[in-house]
Design an enzyme around this catalytic site. Structure first.
Site, mmCIF file in Angstrom:
data_model
loop_
_atom_site.group_PDB
_atom_site.id
_atom_site.type_symbol
_atom_site.label_atom_id
_atom_site.label_comp_id
_atom_site.label_asym_id
_atom_site.label_seq_id
_atom_site.Cartn_x
_atom_site.Cartn_y
_atom_site.Cartn_z
ATOM 1 N N HIS A 169 -3.634 15.672 6.343
ATOM 2 C CA HIS A 169 -3.909 14.245 6.163
ATOM 3 C C HIS A 169 -5.210 14.083 5.411
ATOM 4 O O HIS A 169 -5.933 15.062 5.159
ATOM 5 C CB HIS A 169 -3.961 13.522 7.511
ATOM 6 C CG HIS A 169 -2.619 13.091 8.032
ATOM 7 N ND1 HIS A 169 -1.816 12.202 7.350
ATOM 8 C CD2 HIS A 169 -1.939 13.432 9.154
ATOM 9 C CE1 HIS A 169 -0.696 12.006 8.030
ATOM 10 N NE2 HIS A 169 -0.738 12.745 9.132
ATOM 11 N N ASP A 213 -6.485 9.538 0.309
ATOM 12 C CA ASP A 213 -5.197 8.864 0.134
ATOM 13 C C ASP A 213 -5.191 7.936 -1.079
ATOM 14 O O ASP A 213 -4.270 7.977 -1.899
ATOM 15 C CB ASP A 213 -4.855 8.038 1.380
ATOM 16 C CG ASP A 213 -4.237 8.882 2.486
ATOM 17 O OD1 ASP A 213 -3.985 10.077 2.260
ATOM 18 O OD2 ASP A 213 -4.020 8.346 3.582
#
Length: 382
Positions: A131, A161
């Protein structure tokens, strides 16, 4: 569609986080983005499927069962009608589906095939899960977010992200589409959040090479080490931000804050004095409320702004004047950015529910009503 990408068609394989952000960026700027959703209606992840999902706005949605051969064939046909596709699966997943670059570029040699992953398509970490926090850690960014004496603090998931991932892929897609428009061939974009995050750290690498950036946490001008570049609590428990780097702006800070005669503040860049000066400024800012500091420092060259929550930012006069936030289907959210003088973007449409435009999209591909009904009955589309 409005915006400079009007006339471009992108097929997006539904995912979470950076892939949808890339799709949102392209849709915001005029591309027709058709998202292939799961026939089950889920998009993965823990977030609910709702029309208020900002990252899913501005799309058309077709729900296809990619676990069936018929569904894969339908997706392949749809990709053949597109200028570009974006997908965010682990390496190898699209190949196992029969929708990898070899197949799709053979169908359509001018296709731009955008791939979004955390670690990239190659390298020792490539097959494994991760992540944002992991990607920015490996890229050498996370180690530099935090205060002296503390531990590295993730800056939510904006850096990996969205900055190093979704926005980097949107840039890559646009660059590759421009290359095709100039006569080039289609190609694959391997967008890794580790690579993109490393690029975002370019200035810091340059400063380190020049000997003006320490790898010690919270010891530099831009990482809360300096007293003139930090946030401070006010009397009402809120916060303000100060970024008075240049000498003229630093002088303005001292003048308005009543520190012009305090000689302790003369040596602005003497790092040994920063902790004591920070303590002085912290005590000073606690003497007034945030609104009182606004009255003194807004609309000056101090390089000042109140630290606003998302809800407060929507209501701030500057953001209202620029239309920074817009109402989309009853939910306030960021407006498309940047702005264009000749190809203005439109207010985005709310996120569709999975499959909302299935019939429209299939009809545009040349399928008749009976064929579409048969696909629905077979569970190929939903």
């Amino acid at each position: 569609m409005a915006g400079p990408l009007a006339g471009i068609r992108i097929v997006e394989f539904a995912g979470i986080g950076p892939g949808p952000f890339c799709g949102m960026m392209l849709a915001d700027h005029g591309a027709e983005v058709i998202r292939i959703d799961r026939a089950s209606g889920s998009r993965g992840g823990s977030q609910p499927v709702t029309s208020k999902d900002v990252l899913a706005r501005g799309r058309k949605s077709i729900a296809i069962n990619l676990k069936s051969a018929e569904g894969v064939a339908l997706a392949r046909k749809l990709c053949g009608s597109a200028d570009g596709i974006i997908e965010g699966f682990r390496p190898g997943v699209m190949e196992r589906l029969g929708l990898g670059p070899d197949e799709l570029l053979a169908d359509h040699p001018r296709l731009v095939y955008g791939r979004m992953t955390g670690w990239g398509q190659t390298g020792p970490y490539a097959p494994w899960a991760g992540h944002d926090i992991n990607y920015i850690a490996l890229a050498g960014a996370l180690a530099h977010f935090g205060r002296a004496g503390g531990k590295p603090t993730p800056p939510i998931n904006m850096v990996g992200d969205f900055g190093g991932g979704g926005m980097m892929l949107a840039f890559g897609m646009t660059a590759a589409l421009l290359n095709v428009a100039r006569g080039g061939q289609g190609q694959v974009i391997d967008c890794a959040m580790t690579d993109g995050t490393a690029v975002l750290m370019s200035m810091m690498h340059g400063m380190k090479a020049m000997g003006v950036w320490s790898e010690e946490l919270g010891a530099n001008m831009l990482d809360t080490g300096a007293h003139f570049y930090d946030t401070y609590e006010t009397a009402d428990g809120k916060f303000v931000s100060i970024g008075s780097i240049e000498p003229q702006f630093y002088a303005e800070l001292r003048r308005i804050a009543g520190l012009a005669e305090d000689t302790d503040f003369d040596a602005q860049h003497d790092r040994k004095g920063w902790p004591a000066l920070k303590d002085k400024l912290a005590a000073l800012f606690r003497t007034k409320t945030r609104d009182e500091w606004d009255a003194l420092m807004e609309h000056t060259d101090v390089c000042y702004a109140p630290v606003l929550t998302m809800g407060e930012a929507v209501e701030h006069p500057h953001n209202k004047a620029r239309g920074t936030f817009v109402d989309v289907g009853g939910a306030m959210q960021p407006a498309p950015a940047p702005r264009y003088s000749g190809t203005a973007t439109a207010t985005p449409e709310p996120a569709p529910m999975p499959g909302d435009q299935t019939e429209e999209v299939l009809g545009a591909l040349g399928l008749g009503a009976e064929e579409i009904a048969g696909l629905r009955e077979a569970g190929t589309v939903a």
